[in-house]
Design an enzyme around this catalytic site. Structure first.
Site, short mmCIF file in Angstrom:
data_model
loop_
_atom_site.label_atom_id
_atom_site.label_comp_id
_atom_site.label_asym_id
_atom_site.label_seq_id
_atom_site.Cartn_x
_atom_site.Cartn_y
_atom_site.Cartn_z
N ASN A 1 0.91 -1.43 0.02
CA ASN A 1 -0.13 0.06 -0.16
C ASN A 1 0.76 1.09 0.04
OD1 ASN A 1 -2.20 1.61 0.20
ND2 ASN A 1 -2.70 1.15 2.23
N TYR B 1 -7.48 7.75 14.33
CA TYR B 1 -6.04 7.06 14.11
C TYR B 1 -6.34 5.83 13.12
CZ TYR B 1 -7.58 5.02 18.24
OH TYR B 1 -8.52 4.53 19.32
N ARG C 1 1.21 -11.23 13.55
CA ARG C 1 0.41 -10.76 12.45
C ARG C 1 0.89 -10.75 11.07
NH1 ARG C 1 -4.01 -8.43 12.42
NH2 ARG C 1 -3.65 -6.48 11.26
N HIS D 1 -13.47 -4.48 11.28
CA HIS D 1 -13.11 -3.08 11.70
C HIS D 1 -14.53 -2.37 11.99
CE1 HIS D 1 -9.19 -2.65 9.61
NE2 HIS D 1 -9.11 -3.71 10.28
N HIS E 1 -2.74 -10.28 9.32
CA HIS E 1 -3.03 -9.00 8.75
C HIS E 1 -4.17 -9.06 7.69
CE1 HIS E 1 -1.86 -4.72 6.57
NE2 HIS E 1 -2.84 -4.52 7.32
N ASP F 1 -6.09 -3.47 1.70
CA ASP F 1 -5.24 -3.21 0.83
C ASP F 1 -4.46 -4.60 0.43
OD1 ASP F 1 -4.55 -2.00 3.71
OD2 ASP F 1 -2.75 -2.80 3.06
N TRP G 1 2.32 6.90 11.90
CA TRP G 1 0.61 6.87 11.56
C TRP G 1 -0.06 5.67 11.91
CZ3 TRP G 1 -2.13 4.02 8.07
CH2 TRP G 1 -3.61 4.42 8.13
N ARG H 1 -12.62 -5.01 15.74
CA ARG H 1 -11.66 -3.91 16.30
C ARG H 1 -12.29 -2.79 16.37
NH1 ARG H 1 -7.08 -1.40 12.31
NH2 ARG H 1 -9.15 0.25 12.10
N GLU I 1 -7.69 -11.38 10.23
CA GLU I 1 -8.56 -9.92 10.15
C GLU I 1 -9.10 -9.99 8.84
OE1 GLU I 1 -5.58 -6.72 9.86
OE2 GLU I 1 -7.11 -5.23 9.87
N HIS J 1 -1.75 1.38 16.38
CA HIS J 1 -1.15 1.63 15.28
C HIS J 1 0.44 2.58 15.61
CE1 HIS J 1 -1.73 2.20 10.98
NE2 HIS J 1 -2.74 1.64 10.91
N GLU K 1 2.36 -6.74 11.27
CA GLU K 1 1.67 -6.46 9.72
C GLU K 1 2.95 -5.75 9.07
OE1 GLU K 1 -1.96 -3.93 11.02
OE2 GLU K 1 -1.07 -2.46 9.67
N GLU L 1 -3.04 -4.15 19.49
CA GLU L 1 -2.07 -4.35 18.37
C GLU L 1 -1.24 -3.15 18.12
OE1 GLU L 1 -4.62 -4.71 14.86
OE2 GLU L 1 -2.87 -4.24 13.42
N ASP M 1 -6.13 -1.30 17.82
CA ASP M 1 -5.09 -1.17 17.08
C ASP M 1 -4.46 0.34 17.54
OD1 ASP M 1 -4.21 -1.29 13.33
OD2 ASP M 1 -2.98 -0.92 15.34
C1 CS2 Z 1 -4.49 -1.50 9.95
C2 CS2 Z 1 -4.12 -1.63 8.42
O1 CS2 Z 1 -5.89 -3.33 9.64
C3 CS2 Z 1 -5.05 -2.79 10.35
O2 CS2 Z 1 -4.55 -3.47 11.40
O3 CS2 Z 1 -3.21 -1.38 10.69
O4 CS2 Z 1 -5.54 -1.24 8.17
C4 CS2 Z 1 -2.99 -0.59 8.05
O5 CS2 Z 1 -3.15 0.80 8.40
C5 CS2 Z 1 -3.12 -0.85 6.43
O6 CS2 Z 1 -3.00 -1.98 6.01
C6 CS2 Z 1 -1.97 0.12 5.85
O7 CS2 Z 1 -1.80 -0.17 4.45
MG MG Z 2 -2.79 -2.74 12.28
#
Ligand code: CS2
Ligand code: MG
Length: 405
Positions: free
Chosen positions: A41, A163, A286, A126, A315, A319, A405, A151, A342, A215, A265, A239, A213
Site C-alpha cells: 500500500n 487514528y 500478524r 473493523h 493482517h 489493501d 501514523w 476491532r 483480520e 497503530h 503487519e 495491536e 489497534d
Molecule cells: C491496519 C491497517 O488493519 C490494520 O490493522 O493497521 O489498516 C493498515 O493501516 C493498512 O493495512 C496499511 O496499509
Molecule cells: Mg494494524
C-alpha cells in the site's frame, strides 16, 4: 520420470478496482497459470518495478515445482535482502507458484500444506467512529452481521481524525499529490481509550471479542499504561502499541500488563519477530503472506511461533488483495496455531477483476475447496482500472512533530 514443467511467461498487472492492487501472473508450458498478490500500500510501483526489472526475467525457464529453490534464489540472490519491497515481490511469485503446484496436484492449497486442522477460521473486522457512540453503533452493525470479534477505533476529543483509519481524499483528481496528514496527542488518547472499552463492555457484555489497534504510536511505558488500563475490559488484543523495530522494548510492556499483544503487519521476515516470539513478548503474530515472503516464509514464522505458544493473527486489511485472503485462509485452515484472521472487506469493484471461493459466515471465514488458492484474476477486466497514485496517510503531533501514523 516425466519431464519437468517450465515457466514460460510471468508478468505484473497493477490495477485499481476501488484501490490499487499488484498481481503477479505466472504461466507454464503445461498450461498451468498461478497468481500471487504483491500489493504494498502506497509503494505499489516500487514492487512492480522490482518484479518486472529484477525478478521475473530470471523466472523464465525455471521449474515451477521448485518453490523453495526459487524462494532461496530470489532471497539469497538479492544480496540486498529483506525489506518490504523485496519480500512483497518474492511473496507475489511464491504464492503464484504454490497456486500452480496445488493445481498440478489437483488439491486445495491447505491439503498441500498438511491438511485441515479446522474447518472454519474465526475472523474480526473493523468498527470505527468519530465518537464513542458512533464507534459502538458501528460495532453493533458488525455484530448484526454475525461478527464475534470486532476491532474498535474511536476519535479522540481534540483530534481531527480517527487514528489508523485512512482519510478520504479527492479521487476525482486522479493521482494523489501528497499524503493526507493526521494529528495526534498521546496523552489525550490514553485518557480517552479506557472509556471506549468500558462503554463497549457495558453495551455488548463479556462475550464479544474486542480488539484495538494503537497503530505504532506509543512508547513502551505508554503502551504498558494502555494495556493496564484496558485489563478490566478483557480485550482479545491490543495491536501495534509501539513501533516494532525495537523488539526488546516489548519486555517493558510484557512485564507491566496482561492485556494480550499482537504485532507484525509491517514485518517482512522472521528476523523482525524472532525476539518477540522466542521471549514470548507477544501473543499473536500478524505477519502475513503478501508482505513476509509468501507461504514459504510465513510458514517458517508460524512454525517458530507455534514452539512458543504464539498464535497467528494475520493482517487482512483491504489493501491486501483477495488473493492474499485466499492464501491466508488455506494457511489458517492448516496452521495448528491459527488464532484469528483480520477481514476488512474489499472495495466492491475488486469483484470485477478477482473471483474467489472463500466465504464469510456468522463470524467465521471458510477457505474454498478449488485446487490452488481458489482466487481468479481477470486480466482483461483489470485493464479497465488503471493505477492511480495513492499514499498512506502521515501523522504529526499537535506541535507539528512528525509521528507514526
Ligand atoms: C491496519 C491497517 O488493519 C490494520 O490493522 O493497521 O489498516 C493498515 O493501516 C493498512 O493495512 C496499511 O496499509
Ligand atoms: Mg494494524
Amino acid at each position: 520420470m516425466s519431464k519437468p514443467d517450465r515457466i514460460t511467461a510471468a508478468r505484473v498487472i497493477v490495477a485499481s478496482p476501488g484501490r490499487n492492487y499488484v498481481t503477479v501472473k505466472i504461466e507454464t508450458a503445461s498450461g498451468l497459470v498461478g497468481i500471487g498478490d504483491a500489493t504494498l500500500n502506497g509503494r505499489e510501483l516500487a514492487v512492480a518495478a522490482y518484479l518486472t526489472e529484477h525478478l521475473l526475467p530470471a523466472l523464465i525457464g525455471r521449474d515451477p515445482a521448485r518453490i523453495e529453490d526459487t524462494w532461496q534464489y530470489f532471497y539469497r540472490g538479492a544480496y540486498w535482502r529483506r525489506g518490504p519491497v523485496t519480500m512483497t515481490a518474492i511473496a507475489g511469485i511464491d504464492v503464484a507458484l504454490w497456486d500452480i503446484k496445488a493445481k498440478a496436484a489437483g488439491m486445495p492449497l491447505y491439503q498441500l500444506l498438511g491438511g485441515a486442522s479446522r474447518d472454519r477460521m474465526l475472523c474480526y473486522t473493523h468498527a470505527d467512529g468519530a465518537s464513542i457512540e458512533d464507534a459502538l453503533d458501528a460495532t453493533d452493525a458488525k455484530r448484526q452481521q454475525g461478527f464475534r470479534a470486532v476491532r474498535i477505533q474511536a476519535g479522540v476529543p481534540g483530534l481531527e481524525r480517527v487514528y489508523g483509519v485512512h482519510g478520504a481524499h479527492d479521487t476525482a483528481a486522479g493521482h494523489q499529490p501528497a499524503p493526507l496528514e493526521g494529528d495526534w496527542d498521546t496523552a489525550a488518547y490514553l485518557r480517552h481509550t479506557p472509556g471506549l472499552f468500558e462503554a463497549a463492555r457495558t453495551r455488548f457484555g463479556p462475550d464479544l471479542h474486542l480488539l484495538h489497534d494503537a497503530h505504532h504510536r506509543l512508547s513502551p511505558n505508554e503502551a504498558a499504561q494502555l494495556g493496564r488500563s484496558l485489563e478490566p475490559y478483557g480485550l482479545f488484543w491490543v495491536e501495534d502499541p509501539v513501533p516494532a523495530e525495537d523488539q526488546t522494548a516489548w519486555r517493558r510492556i510484557r512485564q507491566q500488563t496482561t492485556t494480550p499483544l499482537a504485532v507484525g503487519e509491517v514485518f517482512n521476515s522472521i528476523w523482525d519477530a524472532q525476539t518477540l516470539i522466542t521471549e514470548r513478548l507477544i501473543d499473536y503474530i500478524r505477519s502475513t503472506i503478501v508482505h513476509a515472503g509468501g507461504v514459504t516464509h510465513v510458514r517458517r514464522i508460524a512454525e517458530l511461533a507455534a514452539l512458543y505458544n504464539v498464535r497467528t493473527g494475520f493482517h487482512g486489511a483491504n489493501d491486501l488483495s483477495p488473493i492474499t485472503m485466499g492464501a491466508a485462509l488455506h494457511f489458517g485452515r492448516w496452521a495448528p496455531n491459527f488464532g484469528i484472521q483480520e477481514y476488512a472487506s474489499h472495495p466492491p469493484e475488486a469483484a470485477e477483476i478477482f473471483g474467489w471461493d472463500w466465504r464469510y459466515e456468522a463470524g467465521d471465514l471458510y477457505s474454498g475447496e478449488t485446487p490452488g488458492h481458489g482466487v481468479t484474476f481477470d486480466e482483461a477486466a483489470a485493464a479497465r482500472f488503471p493505477y492511480e497514485r495513492h499514499y498512506l496517510d502521515v501523522n504529526r503531533l499537535k506541535d507539528g512533530t512528525m509521528w507514526d501514523w
